[in-house]
Enzyme design. Sequence first.
Site, PDB file in Angstrom:
ATOM      1  N   HIS A  73       0.799  -1.226   0.000  1.00 33.12           N
ATOM      2  CA  HIS A  73       0.000   0.000   0.000  1.00 33.12           C
ATOM      3  C   HIS A  73       0.832   1.278   0.000  1.00 33.12           C
ATOM      4  O   HIS A  73       0.322   2.334  -0.387  1.00 33.12           O
ATOM      5  CB  HIS A  73      -0.976   0.007   1.181  1.00 33.12           C
ATOM      6  CG  HIS A  73      -2.156  -0.899   0.980  1.00 33.12           C
ATOM      7  ND1 HIS A  73      -2.033  -2.260   0.808  1.00 33.12           N
ATOM      8  CD2 HIS A  73      -3.493  -0.642   0.897  1.00 33.12           C
ATOM      9  CE1 HIS A  73      -3.238  -2.796   0.642  1.00 33.12           C
ATOM     10  NE2 HIS A  73      -4.137  -1.838   0.691  1.00 33.12           N
TER      11      HIS A  73
ATOM     12  N   HIS B 115      -8.031   1.005  -6.844  1.00 34.13           N
ATOM     13  CA  HIS B 115      -7.218   0.734  -5.656  1.00 34.13           C
ATOM     14  C   HIS B 115      -6.520  -0.635  -5.725  1.00 34.13           C
ATOM     15  O   HIS B 115      -5.309  -0.742  -5.496  1.00 34.13           O
ATOM     16  CB  HIS B 115      -8.091   0.823  -4.403  1.00 34.13           C
ATOM     17  CG  HIS B 115      -7.363   0.474  -3.140  1.00 34.13           C
ATOM     18  ND1 HIS B 115      -6.365   1.265  -2.611  1.00 34.13           N
ATOM     19  CD2 HIS B 115      -7.454  -0.608  -2.322  1.00 34.13           C
ATOM     20  CE1 HIS B 115      -5.883   0.694  -1.515  1.00 34.13           C
ATOM     21  NE2 HIS B 115      -6.532  -0.434  -1.318  1.00 34.13           N
TER      22      HIS B 115
END
Length: 379
Positions: A255, A274
Site C-alpha cells: 500500500h 485501488h
Amino acid sequence: MSILENPTLETVPVTLGTRSYNILIGRGVLAEAGPRIAALFPKARVAIITDTHVEGLHAAALETTLADAGVASTRIIIPAGEPSKSYAGFVHVCDSLLAARIERGDVVLALGGGVVGDLAGFAAASLRRGVAFVQCPTSLLAQVDSSVGGKTGINSSHGKNLIGAFHQPALVLADTALLDTLPMREFRAGYAEVVKYGLIDNPDFFNWCEANATRIFGPGPERDYAVAVSCRAKAAIVARDEREEGDRALLNLGHTFGHALERIVAYDGARLVHGEAVAIGLALAYRFSHYLGHCPGQDATRVSMHLQTLGLPTRLQDVPGGCGTTAGLVEAMAQDKKVVRGSLTFILAHGIGRSFIAKGVEVAQVEAFLDAEFAAQSA
Ligand code: GLY
C-alpha cells in the site's frame, strides 16, 4: 433447524471483547439478513445505505428479507463512486438518517463496496454518538478487506481516509453469490487483496492461490474458501491490534507504493483502481525487498508472475498514461504522511508469506530503487 444455524455458511469470529462479532460467508447469506438482524437487534429499524449502482441489483432482496422478519427499513442512496466519501456525502447520509428518525437502538446497514461501507460506518459511528452497524459487502475487495476491522471514514482534500473513526460492525454478511455480477476488472482488483494475505504470513495460502486462482473467479467453493481464509487472516490481525499500533500495519503490504500511485493518477479510477495500485505495490514491495537484500529474487519474480497471470499490473509502466518520475512518487509518499525525517516505514518481506514492518527505510534507498525500476522499463 433454524436458519441461524445454516451449516453451508462459513463463520469467522472477530474477537474483540464486548465488540466481538461474526463474519458470515457463503452464497445466499444476504437472504438471511432479516432473521439475523432481528435476532441481534429485536425491534430495531434498519437504515440501508447503498449506492446508485448496487441499489438496482440487491436492495429489493435485502428489503424483502427484512420485511419478512418484521424489521422495518428505510433506504438512503448515495451516488456510486469515490467522490461520495466526502464531507458532502457524510452530511447527506447523516441528515437522511436523522430525517428518517434513526435512533440509538436502530441499525445502519451498508450495502455496497468500500465507499459505501466506509461512509456508512463513519455515519454510524457519529450519529447520536454511535449506533449499531452491519456490513453487507457487495465487492470482493469489501468482502475480504474493508468490511472487516472497523476502519470507517471519508476523504479530505488533504488525502484519503484522513477523517474517520474505528467503529466495529456488529455483523458482516459476505454473500459470495453477489460477486457473480461483479465486473471482471473489479473482481481482479479485489483479488490483489486476497493474495496479499498469503504474502503477509501464509505461504501455503499463496501456493493454494497459485493453483486455484482462476477457480476463485468462478462461483464454486474455491471463491468462498478464499474469502474465508482472507477474513480469518484479517480477523486475527485486528483481534491483536485493533487500532494499528503494531501488527495491523502488515495489512498495508503493497500500500505504500500503491497509495502513491493512486495519488499520482489523482484517484482516477479509469486509469487505476485501488486493487490495481495494490497489485503493483505488492510486486514493487517484493522487488524492493530483494533490492535491499531481504528476499530471494525468485520469490519477487513469483509474486509478479502470479499477478500477471491473472491480468493484474505489476510494473510502473503498467499505469495507463504513466506515473511520472521517482521524485514525484517519493513526494506522493511524503504527502501520504509516511515519511518521517527522511525515512519511511515500509512493509517488506523475507520471502513469500514472510512480511515484516521495516522502520527507517532511507528515502535515498527508495529513490535508487525507483530509478532502477524506471530504467529497467525503458531498457
Ligand atoms: N485495510 C487495512 C486495514 O484495515 O487495516
